[in-house]
Enzyme design. Structure first.
Site, mmCIF file in Angstrom:
data_model
loop_
_atom_site.group_PDB
_atom_site.id
_atom_site.type_symbol
_atom_site.label_atom_id
_atom_site.label_comp_id
_atom_site.label_asym_id
_atom_site.label_seq_id
_atom_site.Cartn_x
_atom_site.Cartn_y
_atom_site.Cartn_z
ATOM 1 N N LYS A 170 90.960 -9.475 40.009
ATOM 2 C CA LYS A 170 92.088 -10.149 39.587
ATOM 3 C C LYS A 170 92.242 -11.117 38.518
ATOM 4 C CE LYS A 170 95.695 -10.921 41.598
ATOM 5 N NZ LYS A 170 96.534 -12.449 41.062
ATOM 6 N N GLU A 245 87.125 -21.620 45.260
ATOM 7 C CA GLU A 245 86.786 -22.993 44.847
ATOM 8 C C GLU A 245 87.971 -23.152 45.042
ATOM 9 O OE1 GLU A 245 84.403 -24.348 43.012
ATOM 10 O OE2 GLU A 245 83.065 -22.893 43.346
ATOM 11 N N CYS A 278 90.532 -29.158 38.517
ATOM 12 C CA CYS A 278 90.606 -28.895 39.413
ATOM 13 C C CYS A 278 89.619 -29.852 39.507
ATOM 14 C CB CYS A 278 89.633 -28.399 40.392
ATOM 15 S SG CYS A 278 88.058 -27.830 39.361
ATOM 16 N N GLU A 374 97.697 -33.280 45.217
ATOM 17 C CA GLU A 374 96.793 -32.868 43.644
ATOM 18 C C GLU A 374 98.035 -32.442 42.667
ATOM 19 O OE1 GLU A 374 95.288 -28.589 43.325
ATOM 20 O OE2 GLU A 374 94.089 -29.130 42.050
HETATM 21 P P1 NAD Z 1 96.313 -19.609 42.811
HETATM 22 O O1 NAD Z 1 96.586 -19.871 44.509
HETATM 23 O O2 NAD Z 1 97.995 -19.936 42.957
HETATM 24 O O3 NAD Z 1 96.405 -18.808 41.971
HETATM 25 C C1 NAD Z 1 95.624 -18.069 42.196
HETATM 26 C C2 NAD Z 1 94.838 -16.773 41.946
HETATM 27 O O4 NAD Z 1 94.829 -15.715 43.521
HETATM 28 C C3 NAD Z 1 95.563 -15.975 41.386
HETATM 29 O O5 NAD Z 1 94.780 -14.763 40.745
HETATM 30 C C4 NAD Z 1 96.919 -15.510 42.346
HETATM 31 O O6 NAD Z 1 97.260 -14.808 41.743
HETATM 32 C C5 NAD Z 1 95.490 -15.114 43.726
HETATM 33 N N1 NAD Z 1 96.325 -15.049 44.973
HETATM 34 C C6 NAD Z 1 97.526 -15.724 45.577
HETATM 35 N N2 NAD Z 1 98.784 -15.133 46.006
HETATM 36 C C7 NAD Z 1 97.564 -14.267 46.784
HETATM 37 C C8 NAD Z 1 97.102 -13.872 47.730
HETATM 38 N N3 NAD Z 1 97.987 -13.964 48.947
HETATM 39 N N4 NAD Z 1 96.199 -12.915 48.109
HETATM 40 C C9 NAD Z 1 95.500 -12.760 47.242
HETATM 41 N N5 NAD Z 1 95.047 -13.810 45.843
HETATM 42 C C10 NAD Z 1 96.058 -14.007 45.529
HETATM 43 O O7 NAD Z 1 96.407 -20.824 42.424
HETATM 44 P P2 NAD Z 1 96.354 -21.679 41.506
HETATM 45 O O8 NAD Z 1 97.637 -22.040 40.934
HETATM 46 O O9 NAD Z 1 96.663 -20.237 39.984
HETATM 47 O O10 NAD Z 1 95.028 -22.377 40.094
HETATM 48 C C11 NAD Z 1 95.526 -23.430 40.509
HETATM 49 C C12 NAD Z 1 94.462 -24.204 41.812
HETATM 50 O O11 NAD Z 1 93.499 -24.133 40.928
HETATM 51 C C13 NAD Z 1 94.477 -25.728 41.866
HETATM 52 O O12 NAD Z 1 94.505 -26.059 43.536
HETATM 53 C C14 NAD Z 1 93.485 -25.739 41.120
HETATM 54 O O13 NAD Z 1 92.763 -27.730 41.879
HETATM 55 C C15 NAD Z 1 92.679 -24.839 41.467
HETATM 56 N N6 NAD Z 1 91.357 -24.942 40.885
HETATM 57 C C16 NAD Z 1 89.858 -24.715 41.470
HETATM 58 C C17 NAD Z 1 89.334 -24.853 40.660
HETATM 59 C C18 NAD Z 1 87.474 -24.600 41.258
HETATM 60 O O14 NAD Z 1 86.157 -24.437 41.209
HETATM 61 N N7 NAD Z 1 87.059 -25.746 42.525
HETATM 62 C C19 NAD Z 1 88.920 -24.429 39.425
HETATM 63 C C20 NAD Z 1 90.005 -24.385 38.600
HETATM 64 C C21 NAD Z 1 91.092 -24.252 39.777
#
Ligand code: NAD
Length: 475
Positions: A170, A245, A278, A374
């Protein structure tokens, strides 16, 4: 406008419910994406479940060939996929081509490990023989963020497939194209139908439908801490492996004895992908003796960075959305209210696109929002420190623990600091990007589970222990 459809059981399925993806550099629409509803996700999971029965029996050498073929297909389509990646993320074409290469490398790396998914033999008494098998889990769900979609999707999809699992992915609503392209490339490379399905859609509908589907035997989520914890709550009554992650607020510590030029190069790596990473080193701790000199090195590098509207010319790409841009602005304003000063940057450079100047903030307290939260933007915050003890305490004073970096030429000091930093990865005298060969673990609220390297093979398999009575007497 390009049209993208769902990929379920090898078929592209059109949907009337759609969403437009905008190019972050211009906010102009670039594609129309089919949105999966709950029943689409159910169909994708069922296709993956039925494909699992065949895929799990494919011998490991052949599985490796499939993964290599996916990598080759990604390389063949590199320019096209990179263009879509640039359109959805705002990153330069060069950067996007690198992302396609890295994605291919994940498939190649795990292709090479399919025959290393070994159990062990355990010596017991003369009459007993014991061995373990590593068996695939079944349908795995992969929820992917927008900030580096192709690479972050590939890093979990490749090992999941290598281990004999099937996948429902997804992608993020803001940047789904490159993952849909990956799905098409895998299908066209010959991956059997249903082994990799892609359901584009919202987090609240498609994401939750995937998380709550009881046929899903594992979930890998990369994204924000808030959504990660929500997902963990949603599956709290099911005992399935979870990879979360999440975010980071990484300290980058520079001692007076460091190679200051190299350390300054490392400090400004934060600005690649406009700080939307991240593991970005957002908190720069500088030893008091060299504070002013080092700030000069950093400022000269920042001020040499061009912010331009063309993603292929700019050194600081656009932020993913207008709301991300206004969030970064608010953080910078809050830093000033907290007593901080902007040394350079701190503005939206032009009206078009979601750009923000690379920004350095000084004199802000450790407990200000800009120091603790962050930001996910091109904002670096600098702090002075006096002693090892002090800097370790302040560096660790965060809920996150993803990544940390130390710059010093004193090997003993490097080891002392490394031992005491609470982070899954600590780099010494570099600020290196994660690569498939080395693990990328998370401490504290940055996540649970294990990605990368051979750790991922353990995550995407379960152990079966076999203990049998044997008759060893020669007849
Ligand atoms: P987000 O949490 O808003 O979304 C991530 C994914 O989750 C998207 O596909 C979104 O559609 C989905 N999602 C949102 N609500 C959901 C729900 N209720 N149920 C299931 N899926 C849902 O994050 P983002 O804004 O896309 O990404 C940025 C974040 O990701 C930052 O906090 C960053 O640090 C983190 N990140 C972490 C790593 C790592 O390896 N630790 C790598 C990249 C990004």
């Amino acid at each position: 406008m390009r049209e993208y459809e769902l990929l379920i059981d090898g078929e592209t399925l059109s949907r009337t419910e759609r969403e437009t993806v905008n190019d972050p550099s211009s906010n102009q629409p670039v594609s129309s994406i089919a949105l999966a509803n709950e029943s689409d996700v159910t169909s994708a999971v069922e296709a993956a479940e039925s494909a699992f029965e065949r895929w799990r029996t494919v011998d490991t050498v052949s599985r490796g060939h499939y993964l290599r073929d996916i990598a080759a297909e990604l390389r063949t389509r590199k320019t096209e996929i990179a263009q879509r990646h640039t359109e959805e993320t705002g990153r330069s074409l060069l950067d996007s081509k690198r992302s396609v290469e890295y994605a291919a490398e994940y498939f190649e790396y795990y292709a090479g490990l399919t025959h290393r998914i070994n159990g062990e033999t355990i010596p017991l008494s003369h009459e007993e023989f014991d061995y373990t098998r590593r068996e695939p889990l079944g349908v795995t769900g992969h929820i992917i963020p927008w900030n580096s979609p192709l690479l972050l999707g590939s890093r979990s999809i490749a090992p999941a497939l290598a281990c004999g699992n099937t996948v429902v992915a997804k992608p993020a609503q803001l940047a789904p194209m490159s993952i849909l392209e990956l799905g098409r490339a895998a299908r066209d490379a010959g991956l059997p139908d249903g082994v990799l399905n892609v359901v584009s859609g919202s987090g609240s509908t498609a994401g939750e439908a995937l998380v709550t589907n009881e046929k899903v035997q594992e979930l890998t989520f990369t994204g924000s801490k808030t959504v990660g914890l929500h997902i963990r709550n949603l599956v709290s009554d099911r005992l399935i492996p979870l990879n979360l992650e999440l975010g980071g607020k990484s300290p980058n510590i520079v001692f007076a004895d460091a190679d200051l030029e190299a350390a300054a190069d490392g400090a400004v790596k934060l600005f690649s992908n406009a700080g939307q990473s991240c593991y970005a080193g957002t908190r720069l701790f500088i030893e008091d003796d060299i504070y002013d000199e080092f700030i000069d090195h950093v400022v000269s590098r920042i001020e040499a960075m061009d912010v331009k509207k063309d993603p292929n010319e700019t050194e600081i790409s656009a932020l993913i959305s207008p709301s991300a841009q206004s969030e970064v602005s608010s953080y910078v304003e809050s830093a000033i209210e907290a007593g901080g000063s902007i040394t350079t940057g701190g503005r939206i450079p032009f009206g078009e696109g979601n750009f923000y100047e690379p920004t350095l903030i000084e004199n802000v307290p450790d407990d200000a929002a800009v120091s603790c939260e962050e930001i996910f933007g091109p904002v670096l915050t600098a702090f002075r420190f006096d002693s090892e003890q002090e800097v370790v305490e302040r560096a660790n004073d965060t809920e996150y623990g993803l990544y940390a970096s130390v710059w010093t030429t004193d090997l003993n000091r490097a080891n002392r600091i490394t031992e005491h930093l609470e982070a899954g990865t600590v780099t010494v005298n570099n600020y290196a990007s994660p690569i498939p060969q080395v693990p990328f673990p998370a401490y504290k609220q940055s996540g649970i589970g294990s990605e990368y390297a051979t750790a991922a093979l353990n995550h995407y398999t379960k152990i079966k222990n076999v203990r049998m009575t044997v008759d060893r007497t020669l007849r």
